[in-house]
Motif scaffolding. Structure first.
Motif, PDB file in Angstrom:
ATOM      1  N   GLU A 163       0.836  -1.192   0.000  1.00 58.85           N
ATOM      2  CA  GLU A 163       0.000   0.000   0.000  1.00 58.85           C
ATOM      3  C   GLU A 163       0.876   1.250   0.000  1.00 58.85           C
ATOM      4  O   GLU A 163       1.794   1.372   0.802  1.00 58.85           O
ATOM      5  CB  GLU A 163      -0.918  -0.004   1.230  1.00 58.85           C
ATOM      6  CG  GLU A 163      -1.799  -1.234   1.293  1.00 58.85           C
ATOM      7  CD  GLU A 163      -2.589  -1.325   2.582  1.00 58.85           C
ATOM      8  OE1 GLU A 163      -2.963  -0.267   3.125  1.00 58.85           O
ATOM      9  OE2 GLU A 163      -2.820  -2.451   3.047  1.00 58.85           O
ATOM     10  N   THR A 164       0.565   2.165  -0.895  1.00 58.30           N
ATOM     11  CA  THR A 164       1.321   3.408  -0.994  1.00 58.30           C
ATOM     12  C   THR A 164       0.796   4.414   0.027  1.00 58.30           C
ATOM     13  O   THR A 164      -0.397   4.688   0.091  1.00 58.30           O
ATOM     14  CB  THR A 164       1.211   4.005  -2.403  1.00 58.30           C
ATOM     15  OG1 THR A 164       1.656   3.043  -3.354  1.00 58.30           O
ATOM     16  CG2 THR A 164       2.061   5.259  -2.521  1.00 58.30           C
ATOM     17  N   LEU A 166       0.342   8.072   1.164  1.00 58.52           N
ATOM     18  CA  LEU A 166       0.265   9.356   0.473  1.00 58.52           C
ATOM     19  C   LEU A 166       0.168  10.517   1.452  1.00 58.52           C
ATOM     20  O   LEU A 166      -0.524  10.433   2.473  1.00 58.52           O
ATOM     21  CB  LEU A 166      -0.971   9.393  -0.441  1.00 58.52           C
ATOM     22  CG  LEU A 166      -1.073   8.314  -1.522  1.00 58.52           C
ATOM     23  CD1 LEU A 166      -2.380   8.474  -2.294  1.00 58.52           C
ATOM     24  CD2 LEU A 166       0.118   8.376  -2.462  1.00 58.52           C
ATOM     25  N   SER A 241      -2.884   5.476   3.655  1.00 61.12           N
ATOM     26  CA  SER A 241      -2.808   4.509   2.565  1.00 61.12           C
ATOM     27  C   SER A 241      -3.721   4.901   1.408  1.00 61.12           C
ATOM     28  O   SER A 241      -4.846   5.366   1.615  1.00 61.12           O
ATOM     29  CB  SER A 241      -3.209   3.119   3.078  1.00 61.12           C
ATOM     30  OG  SER A 241      -3.464   2.239   2.002  1.00 61.12           O
ATOM     31  N   HIS A 242      -3.235   4.702   0.190  1.00 62.67           N
ATOM     32  CA  HIS A 242      -4.049   4.974  -0.996  1.00 62.67           C
ATOM     33  C   HIS A 242      -5.346   4.160  -0.972  1.00 62.67           C
ATOM     34  O   HIS A 242      -6.381   4.610  -1.465  1.00 62.67           O
ATOM     35  CB  HIS A 242      -3.233   4.644  -2.253  1.00 62.67           C
ATOM     36  CG  HIS A 242      -3.868   5.128  -3.519  1.00 62.67           C
ATOM     37  ND1 HIS A 242      -3.470   4.711  -4.765  1.00 62.67           N
ATOM     38  CD2 HIS A 242      -4.885   6.008  -3.742  1.00 62.67           C
ATOM     39  CE1 HIS A 242      -4.204   5.301  -5.694  1.00 62.67           C
ATOM     40  NE2 HIS A 242      -5.066   6.094  -5.093  1.00 62.67           N
ATOM     41  N   GLN A 246      -9.414   6.502  -1.794  1.00 69.58           N
ATOM     42  CA  GLN A 246      -9.751   6.517  -3.216  1.00 69.58           C
ATOM     43  C   GLN A 246     -10.999   7.351  -3.502  1.00 69.58           C
ATOM     44  O   GLN A 246     -11.057   8.076  -4.503  1.00 69.58           O
ATOM     45  CB  GLN A 246      -9.907   5.085  -3.719  1.00 69.58           C
ATOM     46  CG  GLN A 246      -8.585   4.330  -3.719  1.00 69.58           C
ATOM     47  CD  GLN A 246      -8.732   2.853  -4.053  1.00 69.58           C
ATOM     48  OE1 GLN A 246      -9.767   2.422  -4.543  1.00 69.58           O
ATOM     49  NE2 GLN A 246      -7.688   2.083  -3.798  1.00 69.58           N
ATOM     50  N   LEU A 249     -10.175  11.165  -3.095  1.00 70.95           N
ATOM     51  CA  LEU A 249      -9.394  11.662  -4.229  1.00 70.95           C
ATOM     52  C   LEU A 249     -10.271  11.818  -5.467  1.00 70.95           C
ATOM     53  O   LEU A 249     -10.177  12.824  -6.184  1.00 70.95           O
ATOM     54  CB  LEU A 249      -8.231  10.707  -4.526  1.00 70.95           C
ATOM     55  CG  LEU A 249      -7.083  10.703  -3.507  1.00 70.95           C
ATOM     56  CD1 LEU A 249      -6.108   9.578  -3.821  1.00 70.95           C
ATOM     57  CD2 LEU A 249      -6.342  12.043  -3.503  1.00 70.95           C
ATOM     58  N   ALA A 256      -3.270  14.926  -3.430  1.00 73.38           N
ATOM     59  CA  ALA A 256      -1.956  14.421  -3.043  1.00 73.38           C
ATOM     60  C   ALA A 256      -0.916  15.353  -3.663  1.00 73.38           C
ATOM     61  O   ALA A 256      -0.567  15.208  -4.838  1.00 73.38           O
ATOM     62  CB  ALA A 256      -1.768  12.994  -3.532  1.00 73.38           C
ATOM     63  N   LEU A 260       0.837  10.400  -6.586  1.00 73.77           N
ATOM     64  CA  LEU A 260       0.342   9.122  -6.074  1.00 73.77           C
ATOM     65  C   LEU A 260       1.442   8.086  -5.893  1.00 73.77           C
ATOM     66  O   LEU A 260       1.155   6.917  -5.606  1.00 73.77           O
ATOM     67  CB  LEU A 260      -0.750   8.570  -7.005  1.00 73.77           C
ATOM     68  CG  LEU A 260      -1.981   9.470  -7.176  1.00 73.77           C
ATOM     69  CD1 LEU A 260      -3.013   8.797  -8.075  1.00 73.77           C
ATOM     70  CD2 LEU A 260      -2.603   9.815  -5.819  1.00 73.77           C
TER      71      LEU A 260
END
Length: 300
Positions: A163-164, A166, A241-242, A246, A249, A256, A260
Motif C-alpha cells: 500500500e502506498t 500518500l 494509505s491509498h 480513493q 481523491l 496528493a 500518487l
C-alpha cells in the motif's frame, strides 16, 4: 447420553412459570390443565424438589422453582434461537466478514453493493473491529486484518498488495503562501497523526532526510478514517494509505500534492479457514475480493 427430564414436562413447567397459571399454560400448550399439573408433579418427583407452592387454586414459584425457571427459560430461548438460525440458513446463505474499521468504511463498504449484485443469494454481515477474530471457531468467514499476527494452523493468509502511503490535504491547503510544493513545506503545516499506521510521519520525515523538521504536534486519532475526515475538513495534512482515500481523491475532497507515488507498506491481509475454501459463499467472496485488490489467483 444426556440425563434430562421429559421435554414435555419442562415445557409445561416453563409455560406455568412464565404465565403463573396451570390453566394459562394449558391454553398455550393446547392441553388440559390436569395434564400440565400431572407433568409438573412428575418433574418435581424426578428432581426431588418442590417447584410450586399450591395455595387454593393459585400457584406460586418456590425460591428453587424461580431459579430453575430462569435457567430453563434461557435454555428454551437458546433452542428457539438455534432453530430460527437454521430456518434462516435454509433460505439464505449468510457470509460474515470481520474487517478493521477504516478499511471497512473507506474501501470495503463502497464496493459491497457490487458483490451483492453479483451474488444475490448471499447475505453479507459486516463486523468492524480492530481486534482479530478466531476463525477456527467460525466467529467469521473472513477476517481482514491490519498489521502482523501469529499464524494459526489451518488459517490461510493472503496479503494485500503493498500500500502506498500518500501525503494528503484539502485543496485549500495547497494554495496561498503556505502552499505545499515540496516536502520542506510541511514544516509550515499542521500534521494529522494516525496512531495505528505502520508508517507514520516520523518514518516519512526520516525517509525524506528531514527528520530535524519533524513536529510531533498536531491532532492524533486512533482510527485512520478520523484522520482522513479531519484532513477533508482542512484541519491539516494526513499521511494515509491509498486504499483508504480513493473516494476522497475521486471526489476532489483531498489532493496528493506530491503525487500518487510514495513509500509502501505491507498492511492488510485477508484471512480464512482453508478447509472451508470450497463452500460456495467462501469461494465467491475470495474470488471477488482478490480481483478487487488486483491479485490473480486462478488456481485458488
Amino acid at each position: 447420553m444426556r440425563k434430562l427430564p421429559s421435554l414435555k414436562a419442562l415445557q409445561a413447567f416453563d409455560a406455568a412459570a412464565r404465565l403463573g397459571s396451570f390453566t394459562a399454560a394449558a391454553e398455550e400448550l393446547s392441553v388440559t390443565p390436569s395434564a400440565v399439573s400431572h407433568q409438573i408433579r412428575a418433574l418435581e418427583t424426578e428432581l426431588g424438589i418442590q417447584l410450586f407452592e399450591r395455595v387454593n387454586r393459585a400457584i406460586i414459584l418456590t425460591d428453587t422453582g424461580k431459579r430453575f425457571g430462569e435457567r430453563i427459560a434461557r435454555g428454551f430461548n437458546e433452542l428457539e434461537a438455534a432453530c430460527s438460525s437454521i430456518n434462516r440458513a435454509t433460505r439464505l446463505d449468510v457470509l460474515t466478514i470481520h474487517c478493521v474499521p477504516t478499511l471497512a468504511k473507506q474501501w470495503l463498504m463502497p464496493r459491497l453493493q457490487n458483490f451483492q449484485e453479483a451474488y444475490p443469494e448471499v447475505d453479507v454481515r459486516l463486523n468492524a473491529s480492530p481486534d482479530p477474530v478466531n476463525l477456527l471457531s467460525v466467529e467469521a468467514d473472513f477476517d481482514i486484518r491490519f498489521g502482523h499476527y501469529p499464524s494459526q494452523p489451518g488459517v490461510r493468509r493472503i496479503p494485500f498488495p503493498p500500500e502506498t502511503m500518500l501525503v494528503l490535504c484539502a485543496p485549500s491547503l495547497a494554495m496561498g503562501e503556505n502552499a505545499i510544493r515540496a516536502p520542506i513545506d510541511l514544516s509550515k503545516q499542521r500534521l494529522i497523526h494516525s496512531e495505528v499506521n505502520l508508517f507514520n510521519w516520523h518514518h516519512w520525515f526520516e525517509a525524506e532526510g528531514l527528520l530535524d523538521l519533524y513536529q510531533e504536534k498536531g491532532p492524533r486519532f486512533d482510527r485512520s478514517f478520523l484522520s482522513i475526515s479531519a484532513a477533508v475538513d482542512g484541519n491539516g495534512v494526513c499521511l494515509e494509505s491509498h486504499f483508504h482515500v480513493q473516494q476522497e481523491l475521486a471526489r476532489k475532497q483531498l489532493i496528493a500534492p506530491f503525487g500518487l507515488a510514495g513509500y509502501t507498506v505491507q498492511g492488510h491481509s485477508i484471512n480464512f479457514v482453508q478447509s472451508r475454501n470450497r463452500l460456495p459463499k467462501i469461494q465467491a467472496f475470495k474470488d471477488w475480493i482478490l480481483k478487487e485488490i488486483g491479485i490473480d489467483e486462478s488456481n485458488g
